[in-house]
Enzyme design. Structure first.
Site, PDB file in Angstrom:
ATOM      1  N   LYS A   1      -6.067  -3.097   4.681  1.00 47.95           N
ATOM      2  CA  LYS A   1      -4.606  -3.176   4.852  1.00 47.95           C
ATOM      3  C   LYS A   1      -3.874  -2.340   3.808  1.00 47.95           C
ATOM      4  CE  LYS A   1      -3.577  -5.872   1.203  1.00 47.95           C
ATOM      5  NZ  LYS A   1      -2.626  -5.614   0.127  1.00 47.95           N
TER       6      LYS A   1
ATOM      7  N   THR B   1       2.084  -6.722   3.324  1.00 51.61           N
ATOM      8  CA  THR B   1       1.975  -5.498   2.516  1.00 51.61           C
ATOM      9  C   THR B   1       2.724  -4.333   3.170  1.00 51.61           C
ATOM     10  OG1 THR B   1      -0.197  -6.310   1.868  1.00 51.61           O
ATOM     11  CG2 THR B   1       0.305  -4.058   1.279  1.00 51.61           C
TER      12      THR B   1
HETATM   13  O1  LIG Z   1       1.152  -4.531  -4.089  1.00 55.04           O
HETATM   14  P1  LIG Z   1      -0.056  -4.256  -3.254  1.00 55.04           P
HETATM   15  O2  LIG Z   1       0.180  -3.171  -2.239  1.00 55.04           O
HETATM   16  O3  LIG Z   1      -1.275  -4.040  -4.081  1.00 55.04           O
HETATM   17  O4  LIG Z   1      -0.329  -5.578  -2.391  1.00 55.04           O
HETATM   18  C1  LIG Z   1      -0.451  -6.779  -3.078  1.00 55.04           C
HETATM   19  C2  LIG Z   1      -1.213  -7.822  -2.289  1.00 55.04           C
HETATM   20  O5  LIG Z   1      -2.472  -7.331  -1.910  1.00 55.04           O
HETATM   21  C3  LIG Z   1      -0.457  -8.348  -1.105  1.00 55.04           C
HETATM   22  O6  LIG Z   1      -1.167  -9.409  -0.544  1.00 55.04           O
END
Ligand SMILES: O=P(O)(O)OC[C@H](O)CO
Ligand SMILES: NC(=O)c1ccc[n+]([C@@H]2O[C@H](COP(=O)([O-])OP(=O)(O)OC[C@H]3O[C@@H](n4cnc5c(N)ncnc54)[C@H](O)[C@@H]3O)[C@@H](O)[C@H]2O)c1
Length: 335
Positions: free
Chosen positions: A191, A248
């Site tokens: 993701k 995200t």
């Molecule tokens: O800030 P990111 O893109 O690393 O996303 C944070 C977490 O994985 C969201 O669940």
């Protein structure tokens, strides 16, 4: 009562230590930088990553891995994925004999294409039943304010998952167990790659139709890769799959989405890297995810253009053109 050690005083390590401590699990936090460790012990705050978030008095921080692991039932790992192997080699001698190792990380190792739980089993020489993963839509800035959230606690041993669930379950942090470690880890790692793509689209000024399309076809990519690696397809409809993808890809709080957005706006890779203070795992993991897909003959066109834009000089416009000009085909989810 279980005890925990959390390795990594970044955003998620510090916040998960707070969750464990508030759930009644005595927790020690390991950090490599003495100034942050000292600040946590002296001011109850992590000034660099979470200024203003007061940590429970029961958390103690240390730079000594042996001290952190002393008596720990859960050893929680929250460092950038590409640093895990080297760190774990140093920490390994201190791991208590029956401790469960818990990964909070959302990446795939460059070079080996291994998921974090695979790296843990290999380096720490522990069986799968002693490795768990916590993942889901868990944007730290929201959790730091104790806003309600949910996550999945995955372990092949359901009794271990239930113990970890108990150790971190709170009225505002609801956890579900799942034995599908492969699916939970893939959901979390891929993701980030899709969020980079959505960010690029946002930066280019494109609208909600494109975002929804990238998220939906991104989920199809995750499911296709998961199918060949033995994941349970139901996992991708859950918190660690669709849940985390939605959070995200739609939140300006996401580091991965923001990274993509800056690229989509026309900043150079060097400028975006300089502007990014925290870990955006998809930037490195897009390459290992693509390599993993190619090894297993799985088509991941969004991941391919993300690698193109992030690492190979492809422009966002060229990436959009490539995706839109693919051969028309029936819609399919998974394999
Ligand atoms: O800030 P990111 O893109 O690393 O996303 C944070 C977490 O994985 C969201 O669940
Ligand atoms: N922040 C979130 O919202 C969030 C939520 C869920 C999962 N995650 C995942 O958790 C993992 C950690 O992310 P984070 O948000 O805490 O990152 P971060 O950038 O906030 O913190 C990373 C921490 O690792 C330390 N670090 C960096 N290089 C290191 C090295 N070589 N050896 C040891 N320590 C090192 C940093 O000093 C810092 O303490 C990532 O895999 C991320 O995808 C993050």
């Amino acid at each position: 009562m279980s005890r925990a050690a959390v390795f990594g005083t970044g955003s998620w390590g510090t916040t998960f230590a707070m969750i464990l401590a508030e759930a009644g699990t005595p927790t020690t936090l390991w950090g490599r930088r003495a100034e942050i460790v000292d600040a946590i012990n002296e001011t109850r705050e992590n000034p660099e990553y979470l200024p203003g978030m007061r940590l429970p008095d029961t958390i103690r921080a240390t730079t000594d891995p042996a001290e952190a692991m002393d008596g720990a039932d859960f050893v929680v790992l929250a460092v950038p994925s590409q640093t895990l192997r080297a760190n774990l080699q140093v920490w390994k001698p201190h791991i208590p004999p029956e401790a469960v190792l818990v990964s909070l990380m959302k990446g795939v190792e460059l070079g080996t294409c291994k998921r974090m739980s695979e790296v843990i089993c290999e380096v720490a020489e522990v069986p799968e039943r002693r490795v768990a993963v916590v993942s889901g839509p868990n944007l730290v800035p929201e959790l730091a304010q104790r806003q309600p959230a949910a996550a999945v606690v995955a372990c092949s041993d359901e009794e271990v998952a239930a113990r970890l669930q108990e150790a971190c379950h709170l009225p505002w942090f609801r956890t579900y167990t799942n034995p599908d470690v492969v699916g939970v880890e893939l959901g979390g790692a891929v993701k980030n790659v899709i969020a980079l793509a959505v960010g690029v689209a946002v930066g280019m000024g494109l609208g909600d139709n494109v975002r929804a399309t990238l998220m939906t076809r991104g989920l199809a990519e995750i499911a296709r890769l998961g199918a060949v690696l033995g994941a349970d397809q139901h996992t991708f409809a859950g918190l660690a799959g669709m849940g985390d993808l939605v959070a995200t890809c739609t939140s300006p709080l996401s580091r991965n989405r923001t990274f993509g957005e800056n690229l989509g706006r026309g900043m150079t890779m060097a400028e975006v890297v300089a502007a990014t203070k925290q870990t955006a795992e998809g930037v490195k993991s897009c390459e290992s995810v693509l390599e993993l897909a190619r090894k297993h003959d799985v088509e991941m066109p969004i991941t391919e253009v993300v690698v193109g834009v992030v690492h190979d000089g492809m422009t966002p416009g060229e990436a959009a053109m490539l995706l839109m000009s693919r051969t028309p085909k029936p819609e399919r989810y998974g394999v």
